[in-house]
Design a protein around this motif. Structure first.
Motif, PDB file in Angstrom:
ATOM      1  N   GLY A 394      16.547 -18.140 -13.178  1.00 35.35           N
ATOM      2  CA  GLY A 394      16.104 -19.494 -13.715  1.00 35.35           C
ATOM      3  C   GLY A 394      17.070 -20.634 -13.361  1.00 35.35           C
ATOM      4  O   GLY A 394      18.318 -20.411 -13.253  1.00 35.35           O
ATOM      5  N   ASP A 395      16.651 -21.865 -13.274  1.00 40.45           N
ATOM      6  CA  ASP A 395      17.406 -22.999 -12.841  1.00 40.45           C
ATOM      7  C   ASP A 395      18.593 -23.089 -13.392  1.00 40.45           C
ATOM      8  O   ASP A 395      20.110 -23.185 -12.956  1.00 40.45           O
ATOM      9  CB  ASP A 395      16.508 -24.185 -13.373  1.00 40.45           C
ATOM     10  CG  ASP A 395      17.287 -25.490 -12.782  1.00 40.45           C
ATOM     11  OD1 ASP A 395      17.499 -25.519 -11.366  1.00 40.45           O
ATOM     12  OD2 ASP A 395      17.542 -26.407 -13.441  1.00 40.45           O
ATOM     13  N   LYS A 396      18.847 -22.780 -14.846  1.00 41.31           N
ATOM     14  CA  LYS A 396      20.007 -22.969 -15.612  1.00 41.31           C
ATOM     15  C   LYS A 396      21.090 -21.966 -15.115  1.00 41.31           C
ATOM     16  O   LYS A 396      22.243 -22.124 -14.704  1.00 41.31           O
ATOM     17  CB  LYS A 396      19.909 -22.737 -16.893  1.00 41.31           C
ATOM     18  CG  LYS A 396      21.035 -23.412 -17.752  1.00 41.31           C
ATOM     19  CD  LYS A 396      20.619 -23.588 -19.261  1.00 41.31           C
ATOM     20  CE  LYS A 396      21.927 -23.924 -19.981  1.00 41.31           C
ATOM     21  NZ  LYS A 396      21.813 -22.645 -21.041  1.00 41.31           N
ATOM     22  N   ALA A 397      20.637 -20.568 -15.027  1.00 46.56           N
ATOM     23  CA  ALA A 397      21.300 -19.412 -14.581  1.00 46.56           C
ATOM     24  C   ALA A 397      21.695 -19.479 -13.337  1.00 46.56           C
ATOM     25  O   ALA A 397      22.904 -19.197 -12.794  1.00 46.56           O
ATOM     26  CB  ALA A 397      20.707 -18.140 -14.989  1.00 46.56           C
ATOM     27  N   ALA A 398      21.026 -20.015 -12.297  1.00 50.69           N
ATOM     28  CA  ALA A 398      21.227 -20.208 -10.851  1.00 50.69           C
ATOM     29  C   ALA A 398      22.416 -21.177 -10.575  1.00 50.69           C
ATOM     30  O   ALA A 398      23.300 -20.974  -9.852  1.00 50.69           O
ATOM     31  CB  ALA A 398      20.148 -20.669 -10.183  1.00 50.69           C
ATOM     32  N   LYS A 399      22.375 -22.283 -11.509  1.00 51.30           N
ATOM     33  CA  LYS A 399      23.442 -23.350 -11.427  1.00 51.30           C
ATOM     34  C   LYS A 399      24.794 -22.633 -11.719  1.00 51.30           C
ATOM     35  O   LYS A 399      25.822 -23.073 -11.264  1.00 51.30           O
ATOM     36  CB  LYS A 399      23.013 -24.622 -12.097  1.00 51.30           C
ATOM     37  CG  LYS A 399      22.042 -25.464 -11.337  1.00 51.30           C
ATOM     38  CD  LYS A 399      21.685 -26.697 -12.173  1.00 51.30           C
ATOM     39  CE  LYS A 399      20.509 -27.422 -11.336  1.00 51.30           C
ATOM     40  NZ  LYS A 399      19.814 -28.376 -12.069  1.00 51.30           N
ATOM     41  N   ALA A 400      24.722 -21.833 -13.081  1.00 46.30           N
ATOM     42  CA  ALA A 400      25.796 -21.552 -13.333  1.00 46.30           C
ATOM     43  C   ALA A 400      26.415 -20.515 -12.567  1.00 46.30           C
ATOM     44  O   ALA A 400      27.947 -20.735 -12.174  1.00 46.30           O
ATOM     45  CB  ALA A 400      25.454 -20.584 -14.698  1.00 46.30           C
ATOM     46  N   LEU A 401      25.634 -19.740 -11.759  1.00 48.93           N
ATOM     47  CA  LEU A 401      26.284 -18.733 -10.829  1.00 48.93           C
ATOM     48  C   LEU A 401      26.742 -19.467  -9.472  1.00 48.93           C
ATOM     49  O   LEU A 401      27.911 -19.045  -9.059  1.00 48.93           O
ATOM     50  CB  LEU A 401      24.772 -17.919 -10.127  1.00 48.93           C
ATOM     51  CG  LEU A 401      24.865 -16.662 -10.425  1.00 48.93           C
ATOM     52  CD1 LEU A 401      23.342 -16.132  -9.940  1.00 48.93           C
ATOM     53  CD2 LEU A 401      25.866 -15.447 -10.173  1.00 48.93           C
ATOM     54  N   LEU A 402      26.159 -20.705  -9.336  1.00 51.09           N
ATOM     55  CA  LEU A 402      26.649 -21.380  -7.951  1.00 51.09           C
ATOM     56  C   LEU A 402      27.999 -22.064  -8.315  1.00 51.09           C
ATOM     57  O   LEU A 402      29.108 -22.135  -7.479  1.00 51.09           O
ATOM     58  CB  LEU A 402      25.570 -22.206  -7.373  1.00 51.09           C
ATOM     59  CG  LEU A 402      24.339 -21.598  -6.781  1.00 51.09           C
ATOM     60  CD1 LEU A 402      23.505 -22.609  -6.183  1.00 51.09           C
ATOM     61  CD2 LEU A 402      24.874 -20.736  -5.800  1.00 51.09           C
ATOM     62  N   LEU A 403      28.019 -22.736  -9.631  1.00 53.68           N
ATOM     63  CA  LEU A 403      29.240 -23.498 -10.226  1.00 53.68           C
ATOM     64  C   LEU A 403      30.503 -22.386 -10.364  1.00 53.68           C
ATOM     65  O   LEU A 403      31.671 -22.714  -9.906  1.00 53.68           O
ATOM     66  CB  LEU A 403      29.032 -24.125 -11.096  1.00 53.68           C
ATOM     67  CG  LEU A 403      28.085 -25.307 -11.324  1.00 53.68           C
ATOM     68  CD1 LEU A 403      27.619 -26.079 -12.487  1.00 53.68           C
ATOM     69  CD2 LEU A 403      28.651 -26.565 -10.360  1.00 53.68           C
ATOM     70  N   HIS A 404      30.034 -21.158 -10.579  1.00 57.71           N
ATOM     71  CA  HIS A 404      31.165 -20.301 -10.778  1.00 57.71           C
ATOM     72  C   HIS A 404      31.711 -20.009  -9.521  1.00 57.71           C
ATOM     73  O   HIS A 404      32.722 -19.835  -9.396  1.00 57.71           O
ATOM     74  CB  HIS A 404      30.678 -19.123 -11.860  1.00 57.71           C
ATOM     75  CG  HIS A 404      31.728 -18.362 -12.076  1.00 57.71           C
ATOM     76  ND1 HIS A 404      32.097 -17.013 -11.136  1.00 57.71           N
ATOM     77  CD2 HIS A 404      32.844 -18.006 -12.863  1.00 57.71           C
ATOM     78  CE1 HIS A 404      32.714 -16.330 -11.725  1.00 57.71           C
ATOM     79  NE2 HIS A 404      33.547 -16.934 -12.668  1.00 57.71           N
ATOM     80  N   ALA A 405      30.709 -19.624  -8.542  1.00 60.40           N
ATOM     81  CA  ALA A 405      31.116 -19.178  -7.225  1.00 60.40           C
ATOM     82  C   ALA A 405      31.877 -20.326  -6.660  1.00 60.40           C
ATOM     83  O   ALA A 405      32.903 -20.115  -5.851  1.00 60.40           O
ATOM     84  CB  ALA A 405      29.930 -19.090  -6.316  1.00 60.40           C
ATOM     85  N   PHE A 406      31.762 -21.576  -6.772  1.00 65.38           N
ATOM     86  CA  PHE A 406      32.608 -22.649  -6.152  1.00 65.38           C
ATOM     87  C   PHE A 406      34.056 -22.662  -6.916  1.00 65.38           C
ATOM     88  O   PHE A 406      34.722 -22.917  -6.136  1.00 65.38           O
ATOM     89  CB  PHE A 406      31.810 -24.139  -6.929  1.00 65.38           C
ATOM     90  CG  PHE A 406      32.343 -25.232  -6.537  1.00 65.38           C
ATOM     91  CD1 PHE A 406      32.158 -25.738  -5.011  1.00 65.38           C
ATOM     92  CD2 PHE A 406      33.292 -26.000  -7.278  1.00 65.38           C
ATOM     93  CE1 PHE A 406      32.777 -26.945  -4.537  1.00 65.38           C
ATOM     94  CE2 PHE A 406      33.752 -27.162  -6.879  1.00 65.38           C
ATOM     95  CZ  PHE A 406      33.505 -27.799  -5.757  1.00 65.38           C
ATOM     96  N   ALA A 407      34.034 -22.360  -8.199  1.00 68.37           N
ATOM     97  CA  ALA A 407      35.276 -22.262  -8.842  1.00 68.37           C
ATOM     98  C   ALA A 407      36.094 -21.230  -8.472  1.00 68.37           C
ATOM     99  O   ALA A 407      37.364 -21.438  -8.406  1.00 68.37           O
ATOM    100  CB  ALA A 407      34.969 -22.340 -10.465  1.00 68.37           C
ATOM    101  N   ILE A 408      35.347 -20.236  -8.287  1.00 64.44           N
ATOM    102  CA  ILE A 408      36.318 -18.805  -8.038  1.00 64.44           C
ATOM    103  C   ILE A 408      37.230 -18.476  -6.954  1.00 64.44           C
ATOM    104  O   ILE A 408      38.415 -18.173  -6.891  1.00 64.44           O
ATOM    105  CB  ILE A 408      35.231 -17.550  -8.043  1.00 64.44           C
ATOM    106  CG1 ILE A 408      36.031 -16.053  -8.687  1.00 64.44           C
ATOM    107  CG2 ILE A 408      34.566 -17.314  -6.917  1.00 64.44           C
ATOM    108  CD1 ILE A 408      35.210 -15.250  -9.137  1.00 64.44           C
TER     109      ILE A 408
END
Lengths: 435, 256
Positions: A394-408
């Motif tokens: 879903g949109d929310k989980a997808a965003k969370a995945l991408l933001l976490h990837a950005f931060a990692i």
């Protein structure tokens, strides 16, 4: 502002400091300059986007007895991995030996009040390094800390010693009864062939207003390695100006990771002065801020000698009404041929009211150098989002995945596992991401 | 299972699909072939729900539901899977974590409990074997630095994990050498059952040597202009796309 000046004047006039030499000179000069300059306003070029006057106009008090912190209270904010760390506790800016816990032996790690270090075997180190940052920050806020330098701390990592226990430094402001302004000051000397990791965290106890104006000067000798980690996660009533000034006087390697999660007005000055040929400096930062947090990362890399490498990557996720500033200045002096200096600042804005100001500045006086800088401000990549959604995410989980990837990419630079995990945990919770 | 009627779609102002009709039943393998620019990938994108395309007419029914009304994630949760022509590289996204999130989001949609770590790892191991992909690849960031073949194999691995009812393979053969092509095709074949269907989109016939279609459709200028059995693909391979143009009475450019 006159109230602040009066408060400082009163406080300093009560001190019975009768130290000698460079320390006293620095304190006196600091007070003079502060009285002359006051707190920098947005008219000051280096403070254009960061207004600290409101956070400093708070009726601060130096009331006695307001600093009765107990060991039990320290327990509550110890960082993971503390069991194997040297813990240095500063209360309202002043090093508190009883609350601290030094595990390393004195032949590895020396901890002394600056007022003592300036007299003994470290005199020449103190004399030639203390106050060096003032050459780069000729403003009243740097001067204000200098005025209190006499209460600072000296830390030396001895030659050929790799300090096994990282230094966890907690800067506690006890704001339970009064508004607190503190001026912690440290000079860290890392001798040749030595290695040390330093973790810093600010902590405000209580709900009154808190301001930390800190300067940490670090001098790094030949073949030494230093890792500097900062974690900033405070409430909106806690503001700070933190200056970390690193002189690499020998061929050495220094890594810095600055993580900003929340707070009031946060200004981080990070300077790397590369004074030996062939130094390496890595500067990483992640600011993941929301609410009305304001974070300003001002960095300077000053390449004075040839063949050095500096690599800088700051990433930001800015939500709600938060604002971020990135200002990265790189000097390449005439003699600094074959310098490689890279700089990048990437931002993701999550709300329409989030703001970022980013400004790279290069001043190059040598002709054979490789420098690059770049900045991006954007949203999440639509293609990547679609790819995740097409897998049922879903949109929310997808965003969370991408933001976490950005931060990692930044989190991975923390080479202290318990700290890396701790920060990852906070960021994942913030982003609603399941590790 | 899938029923496409008079589907028309455009991107910005450009009409690309001009009335597609297609029926796919469980257990069937359909191939869509066509020259560049005929609308093959657009069809795949529209079915998966890519936002760039606007459907201007027609309908798509999938297992009794109006597919076009569903968000991309809900289409996936209903059982549509698109194997991308160009899988996206995502530095920092662990492949394992990504697949686990996908599996559990789909389970949640179906009212099932999330899969625990042990069961998930067991399933993953089993499916890895099925599509011949090794652990080293999955412990890296999603598609980051993967070769063309590795990316496509990873697509088929995801398909094996998500168990779609309709798999759409968008030019899965592009950029693959013959060995990689065979491995990918074998994976697809192993996943085939009487309950699921596959839609293979390709420019070349060679993939169809390995994934043998029941029906071949030729897409040209946004319409399906010819449908036949697997022999149609061979005919196309032999004669080239010009024979379609000739059949349609269009002018064919001279090879000189």
């Amino acid at each position: 502002m006159s109230e602040l000046k009066e408060l400082i004047q009163n406080k300093l006039s009560k001190e019975s400091f009768s130290g000698n030499g460079s320390l006293k000179a620095l304190s006196q000069k600091g007070l003079e300059l502060f009285n002359e300059q006051g707190i920098p306003t947005v008219k000051h070029e280096e403070w254009k986007y960061t207004r600290i006057s409101a956070a400093l106009n708070k009726n601060f008090s130096y009331a006695e007895g307001a600093t009765a912190i107990t060991a039990k209270e320290v327990e509550e904010f110890r960082l993971p991995g503390y069991e194997a760390a040297n813990e240095l506790v500063f209360v309202n800016g002043i090093y508190h030996a009883e609350l601290s816990n030094i595990r390393s032996s004195a032949d590895e790690l020396v901890i002394l009040p600056l007022s003592e270090a300036v007299k003994g075997e470290y005199k020449s180190i103190v004399d030639s390094n203390l106050g060096h940052s003032a050459g780069y920050h000729k403003d009243g806020i740097n001067a204000l800390n200098n005025a209190f330098a006499y209460q600072g701390l000296f830390i030396s990592v001895k030659k050929n010693k790799s300090v096994e226990h990282p230094l966890y430094c907690y800067y506690i402001n006890d704001a339970r009864t009064v508004n607190v302004l503190s001026q912690p000051r440290t000079l860290i000397h890392v001798a040749a062939n030595a290695e040390v990791k330093v973790v810093e965290e600010e902590v405000t106890i209580g709900t009154s207003d808190s301001f930390i104006n800190k300067i940490s000067e670090i001098v790094v000798e030949d073949n030494a390695q230093v890792h500097l980690y900062k974690i900033q996660n405070e409430d909106s009533h806690s503001s700070c100006v933190k200056t970390t000034h690193v002189r690499q006087i020998g061929v050495s390697k220094v890594n810095s990771v600055t993580i900003t999660l929340n707070g009031g007005v946060i200004r981080n000055n990070l300077n790397f002065i590369l004074e030996a040929p062939g130094c390496e400096s890595n500067m990483y930062g992640l600011y993941c801020v929301k609410g009305s947090t304001h974070v300003d990362n001002h960095t300077i890399v000053d390449n004075k000698m040839p063949n050095s490498l500096s690599n800088e990557l700051y990433k930001g996720i800015i939500d709600e009404n938060a604002t971020a500033v990135f200002n990265g200045k790189i000097f390449v002096r005439k003699d600094a041929q074959k310098t490689n200096a890279y700089q990048s600042n990437k931002n993701i804005l999550l709300s329409d009211t989030a703001t970022v100001n980013t400004k790279p500045q290069l001043e190059i006086f040598a002709d054979d150098v490789k420098c690059s800088h770049g900045c991006t401000i954007g949203r999440l990549d639509d293609e990547a989002l679609f790819y995740l959604q097409s897998r049922g995410i879903g949109d929310k989980a997808a965003k969370a995945l991408l933001l976490h990837a950005f931060a990692i990419e930044i989190l991975e630079k923390i080479e202290l596992e318990p700290i890396r995990q701790y920060v990852d945990q906070i960021i994942s919770e913030r982003l609603d991401f399941e590790i | 299972m899938l029923s496409i009627k008079n589907l028309q779609a455009r991107i910005e102002e450009k009409e690309i699909l001009k009335g597609i009709n297609l029926d796919i039943k469980p257990g069937e393998v359909h191939a869509i072939m066509g020259p560049n620019g005929s609308g093959k990938s657009t069809l795949a994108s529209v079915l998966a729900g890519r936002a760039d395309y606007e459907v201007t007419a027609g309908s798509v029914e999938f297992l009794g539901k109006d597919l076009l009304e569903l968000s991309p994630e809900d289409r996936a949760r209903e059982g549509v899977f698109l194997a991308f022509q160009y899988p996206i590289e995502m530095p920092g996204v662990s492949t394992t974590n990504f697949v686990k999130t996908a599996v559990n989001e789909i389970r949640k949609y179906r009212g099932e409990e999330p899969m625990d770590a042990v069961a998930f790892l067991k399933l993953m191991k089993e499916r890895m074997k099925l599509v011949n992909i090794d652990q080293a690849l999955l412990s890296r960031s999603l598609n980051e630095g993967f070769s063309g073949g590795e990316k496509k194999r990873n697509e088929i691995f995801q398909m094996a994990m998500l168990e779609p009812k309709l798999a759409i393979l968008d030019e899965t053969d592009s950029g693959l050498d013959i060995d990689a092509l065979r491995i990918v095709a074998e994976g697809v074949n192993k996943l085939k059952s009487k309950d699921n269907a596959t839609l293979v989109i390709t420019h070349y016939q060679r993939l169809l040597d390995y994934i043998v279609p029941d029906y071949v459709h030729i897409l040209y200028k946004g319409r399906i202009v010819k449908t036949g059995g697997k022999e149609l693909a061979l005919e196309l391979e032999e004669k080239g796309y010009d024979f379609i143009k000739e059949e349609l009475g269009e002018e064919v450019e001279s090879p000189l």
